[in-house]
Design an enzyme around this catalytic site. Structure first.
Site, PDB file in Angstrom:
ATOM      1  N   HIS A 184       0.835  -1.200   0.000  1.00  0.00           N
ATOM      2  CA  HIS A 184       0.000   0.000   0.000  1.00  0.00           C
ATOM      3  C   HIS A 184       0.874   1.256   0.000  1.00  0.00           C
ATOM      4  CE1 HIS A 184      -3.266   2.617   0.535  1.00  0.00           C
ATOM      5  NE2 HIS A 184      -3.681   2.303   1.747  1.00  0.00           N
ATOM      6  N   HIS A 225      -1.612   0.187 -12.195  1.00  0.00           N
ATOM      7  CA  HIS A 225      -2.513   0.504 -11.088  1.00  0.00           C
ATOM      8  C   HIS A 225      -3.770  -0.328 -11.240  1.00  0.00           C
ATOM      9  CE1 HIS A 225      -4.874   2.901  -8.246  1.00  0.00           C
ATOM     10  NE2 HIS A 225      -3.716   3.356  -7.793  1.00  0.00           N
ATOM     11  N   ASP A 266       3.502   6.867  -7.503  1.00  0.00           N
ATOM     12  CA  ASP A 266       4.734   6.514  -6.797  1.00  0.00           C
ATOM     13  C   ASP A 266       5.970   6.550  -7.679  1.00  0.00           C
ATOM     14  OD1 ASP A 266       3.656   6.187  -4.299  1.00  0.00           O
ATOM     15  OD2 ASP A 266       2.903   4.199  -4.797  1.00  0.00           O
TER      16      ASP A 266
END
Ligand code: CMC
Length: 464
Positions: free
Chosen positions: A284, A323, A379
């Site tokens: 996460h 994703h 990220d």
């Protein structure tokens, strides 16, 4: 598509028409059932009527990880993963990042509308004047080992806040809810900065009420002997934007944890501590760290082709790409990328940015990635900003927890106000033994292997 998009409510408020139903024939019995479809969903409880006999429990749905189950109705965040759209309360993330501030966005998430000038000033004043933590919290932080993980320290100290504000357990009291929101948002940067300074063995820096929310955080992190820390406005702004981007992301793992734990009607500090715990997990909150480590491993632009070959041969994963929801460019990645450049202008160049930019370009030119709809996610670039701020990789997830606090609080409040909320309590498919009789320990066979913990006990054995 269902995997990629938040379902929007029907325009007619969810009233079903004759066609808005599902006809289901149970081949076990030949019976046919009509199940209402509304907002693109069916209610799992409607399936309970489908039975093979009167004493049958009824049909359940099975969906580990909630991959196709809406667990709540929410008016906070909308995502269209196919189109790469992210909106908070209807406002596009791009506009908020360009024109708003993190604290204003936090208000928007929690109270549902942008504040008036007066409301915003009051909100910022209240948050600024609740950034101090009780001195005993400081002592807790001191009690951790010097190398304690900062997320572990944050988890412990956020949970401990519930004992300092026992009235917060009056979760139906609007004033208490408001105070909990203010305190959580205000104190999170203080707790994070204390954890960071503890790891370095540096004295804690108290909050400075003259500074902005991100500026104060930078001061608590980096102030040394100077009388007054003056944050660089470009760093302040980059941090503020990063925090807007991370403030909420609908029903992700940690938000689901906050809602699930909060549904027991525990106080908000304990519910948010559950969110911190969920975020701690590498699947996460930890992907930005893996992305930076990957760029380190690649080492130079020349090694990119070999690296991409190894990804395609499934020896490596392209971290910061792909994703579950976004099957297009993650809108957050596009915004962050611009701010990386601003930050590096202040902190000096980072060769990893060149590698990241080239890696992105080549991956997006490659059928392997485009066919699988793999694009940079939030990220891919955020770790580079954290690194430029000189943060150790352990702190990256903490930097995510600070802004996500406003999303957790907003979702917690919405959950409490939802008339359909009950304590979260999923069903299971039992796969264990049938009923059997207890056997006395003497004479009982060993049936399973258990690892030994005796070598880690504190017993002193003089013979050893
Ligand atoms: N590198 C290489 N191949 C990938 C990657 C990747 N990063 N991500 C997915 N794939 C491939 C995967 O192997 C599969 O290929 P095939 O169909 O040939 O088997 C295909 O793409 C579909 O992938 P998936 O695993 O079914 O996708 P998912 O939705 O289950 O996983 C993900 C999503 C984010 C876990 C995954 O893309 C991933 O592991 N990415 C790297 C880690 C990462 O960057 N995580 C941060 C997510 S953003 C933070 C947040 O919003 O919370």
């Amino acid at each position: 598509m269902a995997d990629e998009q938040t379902q929007r409510e029907d325009g007619d408020g969810g009233v079903a028409t004759a066609q808005d139903s599902l006809s289901i024939t149970d081949n076990r019995t030949g019976e046919t059932y009509e199940v209402e479809v509304s907002d693109g969903t069916v209610r799992a409880m409607d399936f309970r009527d489908i039975k093979v006999s009167e004493d049958d429990f009824g049909l359940m749905t099975y969906d580990p990880a909630f991959t196709n189950t809406a667990s709540c109705r929410s008016s906070i965040t909308f995502i269209d993963g196919a189109e790469g759209i992210l909106e908070y309360r209807g406002y596009p993330i791009e506009q908020l990042c360009e024109k708003s501030s993190y604290l204003e966005v936090a208000y928007l998430l929690i109270y549902g509308e942008l504040p008036s000038r007066e409301q915003l000033d009051q909100w910022v004043f209240e948050i600024t004047h609740h950034t101090y933590v009780h001195e005993n919290i400081k002592k807790f932080v001191e009690g951790f080992r010097h190398d304690a993980h900062p997320m572990g320290m944050l988890l412990g100290t956020v949970g401990a806040l519930s004992t300092f504000y026992p009235d917060a357990k009056n979760i139906d009291d609007d004033q208490e809810r408001h105070m909990a929101a203010i305190r959580l948002i205000a104190k999170m940067p203080t707790l994070a900065a204390f954890a960071y300074r503890h790891n370095l063995g540096l004295p804690y820096v108290y909050p400075d009420n003259d500074l902005s929310y991100p500026g104060d955080f930078l001061s608590m992190m980096y102030k040394m002997t100077e009388v007054k820390y003056e944050p660089d406005p470009r760093l302040e702004r980059a941090l503020d934007v990063l925090w807007i981007l991370h403030a909420d992301h609908e029903q992700n793992c940690s938000t689901n944890a906050v809602r699930g734990v909060g549904s027991s009607q525990v106080d908000p500090y304990s519910a948010v501590a559950a969110g911190v715990a969920a975020l701690y997990g590498p699947l996460h909150g930890g992907a930005n760290e893996s992305a930076v480590r990957m760029l380190e491993r690649i080492g130079s632009v020349d090694n990119i082709p070999d690296f991409l070959e190894s990804v395609k041969n499934r020896e490596e994963k392209l971290m910061g790409f792909g994703h579950r929801i976004y099957k297009n460019y993650d809108p957050r990645a596009r915004i962050i990328k611009k701010h990386v450049e601003d930050v590096l202008e202040v902190t000096g160049s980072n060769p990893k940015l060149e590698i990241a930019t080239e890696l992105e370009k080549r991956a997006l030119d490659d059928d392997y990635f485009t066919e699988r709809k793999l694009y940079p996610n939030v990220d891919f670039y955020s770790g580079l900003i954290y690194e430029a701020l000189n943060l150790p990789k352990d702190m990256f997830t903490v930097m995510f927890a600070i802004p996500r606090t406003s999303g957790w609080v907003a979702q917690w409040r919405e959950m409490l106000d939802d008339e359909e909320t009950k304590i979260a309590r999923p069903r299971q498919i039992y796969t264990g033994a049938g009923e059997r009789d207890y056997e006395p320990v003497d004479g009982r066979e060993q049936r399973v292997e258990t690892p030994s913990g005796t070598d880690q006990t504190n017993t002193v054995n003089p013979a050893a």
